[in-house]
Write an enzyme that holds these catalytic residues in place. Sequence first.
Site, PDB file in Angstrom:
ATOM      1  N   HIS A 137       0.867  -1.187   0.000  1.00 17.34           N
ATOM      2  CA  HIS A 137       0.000   0.000   0.000  1.00 17.34           C
ATOM      3  C   HIS A 137       0.902   1.235   0.000  1.00 17.34           C
ATOM      4  O   HIS A 137       1.966   1.217   0.634  1.00 17.34           O
ATOM      5  CB  HIS A 137      -0.866   0.075   1.276  1.00 17.34           C
ATOM      6  N   CYS A 167      -2.226   3.033   8.910  1.00 20.60           N
ATOM      7  CA  CYS A 167      -3.229   2.034   8.528  1.00 20.60           C
ATOM      8  C   CYS A 167      -4.420   2.048   9.472  1.00 20.60           C
ATOM      9  O   CYS A 167      -5.543   1.786   9.069  1.00 20.60           O
ATOM     10  CB  CYS A 167      -2.628   0.638   8.548  1.00 20.60           C
TER      11      CYS A 167
END
Length: 257
Positions: free
Chosen positions: A156, A250
């Site tokens: 990511h 996150c």
Amino acid sequence: MCRPTHFTVSYRINPWMFPENPTNQKLAESQWQSLYDAYRALGIEVELIDPIPGLPDMVYAANGGFVLDGIAYGARFRYPERQPEGPAYLDYLEALGFTPTPATELNEGEGDFLLVGDVILAATGFRSDEASHRELATVFDREVVTLRLVNPSFYHLDTALAVLDSTTIAYYPDAFDEPSRRELERRFPDAILASEADATVLGLNLFSDGKNVVMAEQAVRLRADIEARGFQTVGVNLSELLLGGGGVKCCTLELRS
Ligand code: ARG
């Protein structure tokens, strides 16, 4: 944010995850609480979505969508294990008063989309499809810069690049392909470059309000480099949540009205 009530590692969708190894939910909960407390101490308002049983990755709220200008662009997850999180987050964001825009294209929200000033940096390579970058540009009427991730450990964008303020970023160059690196060098000549050691403890997976930076205390060198640029840092230890492949950022979805 989403409390890690149902946190565990029961499947493997990134190289950090080892379902055969035990996780400690209580430890995850107390470490997550330290992040929550750090935000509250900085005066940041935090909304909490209810965790859903059977969705152990729901704690990684950044993937729940992308919120800007009062609009919530929904996530559409690549792996079936996380797909139910998309509608759950979008419904919740709508209940908070954001205008919901379901996504047609596959994307994992703020995990792959980061706002720097007026520009959105958007990644592809492992999770979000490039088509979602065009959708994002249309929904928010902003410039979207496509970057390509090439190292599966940094799957990511928020694992490989951190936004510190509207003009300052930090990143780990080896996570990107050559054209993306050139683009980052051109746009951000003064960026902080993270070492492999600091990237590997997810030091770049941080939250910044533009002055205060909440980040992994394990990323010692990166933390010093960030402080040298005039930011105040707060160190937290989210070792247990690292077992799922996520850190500070996150666990955090930014709500921009
Ligand atoms: N286990 C999760 C996944 O692989 C971790 C997500 C981390 N989130 C993030 N924004 N990088 O999808």
